[in-house]
Write an enzyme that holds these catalytic residues in place. Structure first.
Site, PDB file in Angstrom:
ATOM      1  N   GLU A 112      19.564  19.380  27.604  1.00 12.15           N
ATOM      2  CA  GLU A 112      18.677  20.549  27.572  1.00 12.15           C
ATOM      3  C   GLU A 112      17.440  20.339  28.458  1.00 12.15           C
ATOM      4  OE1 GLU A 112      16.161  23.416  24.476  1.00 12.15           O
ATOM      5  OE2 GLU A 112      17.133  21.607  23.723  1.00 12.15           O
ATOM      6  N   LYS A 126      22.399  23.186  27.327  1.00 10.54           N
ATOM      7  CA  LYS A 126      21.576  24.172  26.637  1.00 10.54           C
ATOM      8  C   LYS A 126      20.453  24.552  27.581  1.00 10.54           C
ATOM      9  CE  LYS A 126      19.075  25.357  22.434  1.00 10.54           C
ATOM     10  NZ  LYS A 126      18.772  25.047  21.028  1.00 10.54           N
TER      11      LYS A 126
END
Length: 304
Positions: free
Chosen positions: A180, A217
């Site tokens: 992420e 993500k």
């Protein structure tokens, strides 16, 4: 957890329609979450009391009737959540056995000060121990976050490289990493930063060992379907989107524009949930939030 169970979880991850609930608020984001839930800063003193309160919120969500595998396929947990129980079961076991929902564990230790337009992850001296405990508790994978403030090619390259280096360690330990690198929605050159980020991710994916997969993500992009090449990449199990401070309505509108990307929201998931609500009203509002994110994740395009 036996091998067959992990295979079943992995199969649901890659093929089942649904959303992933982000229940891993850190010390930095927890006060804001509690305030939006109706608990003021004056209601607690110190981190221990704060973590106790946010844990109660998480348990209320996880045990709500609407929080089930019908629309929620996964949940990202904070370490304190993974280590606790619901009834006689650890929370990862409860989620999987009672709700059909697999778990991820947040493993990063926060971020360094901004340099070259990014905030790298701090060192993770306890990573090996965390991974071992996560495996023992039946967690499917991990999540770690770094932050992109501006379109610095040097900074973004270093941040993505760091994410993939740690991801390689996580993969070797039998867990699936969520990578992420969040581009802040407030970034003045968000469009350029996102284009650089995709380029760097593709470069690092090409260097991943054959047969391995990671999860990405990412911030909801300014350009619809910017992540198409990542969604289709054989080394990407799934692409999640974070809400990034957008309201639930705006986040879901943007999510609909991105084919193959599913919602993994935190702040937007908690929208309109209040501590004062009776359980029936709380569950209704949570159900509406989950449904909105689910539909945005599974029904794409203007006419969805």
């Amino acid at each position: 957890m036996n091998t067959e169970t992990r295979k079943e979880m992995a199969a649901r991850l890659t093929s089942t329609p649904g959303i992933v609930a982000a229940l891993d608020q850190s010390g930095g984001s927890t006060p804001e979450t509690l305030r939006s839930y109706g608990i003021s800063d004056a209601a607690y003193q110190g981190e221990t009391e704060m973590l106790k309160l946010i844990h109660e919120v998480r348990v209320r969500i996880m045990t709500a009737p609407t929080f089930s595998s019908e629309r929620v396929i996964g949940a990202i947990l904070f370490e304190h959540t993974m280590d606790r129980s619901i009834g006689a079961k650890s929370i990862p076991a409860y989620l999987w056995e009672d709700r059909g929902i697999f778990s991820f564990l947040k493993v990063d230790s926060g971020r360094e000060a901004e340099q070259d337009g990014v905030q790298l992850m701090k060192p993770m001296p306890n990573l090996s121990n965390l991974l071992e405990r996560a495996l023992e508790k039946g967690v499917l994978g991990t999540k770690m976050r770094s932050v992109v403030h501006s379109a610095s090619e040097k900074g973004i390259s270093i941040a993505v490289r760091q994410q993939f280096d740690v991801a390689s360690t996580i993969l070797k330990n039998g867990l699936i990493p969520i990578i992420e690198p969040e581009v802040l929605v407030s970034s003045p050159d968000k469009v350029i930063a996102e284009a650089i980020l995709v380029k760097e991710i593709l470069k690092n994916l090409s260097e991943l060992a054959h047969g391995t997969q990671v999860i990405l993500k990412l911030t909801l992009p300014s350009q619809p379907d910017l992540y198409a090449a990542l969604v289709e990449h054989p080394k990407v199990a799934r692409v999640f989107a974070l809400s990034g401070g957008y309201s639930l309505k705006v986040a879901c509108e943007k999510l609909r524009e991105n084919t193959g990307v599913i919602g993994s929201f935190s702040r937007a998931l908690f929208e309109n949930l209040r501590v004062s609500m009776p359980n029936a009203e709380f569950d209704l509002n949570l159900s509406q939030n989950i449904e909105e994110i689910y539909l945005a994740s599974t029904q794409k395009g203007e006419n969805a």
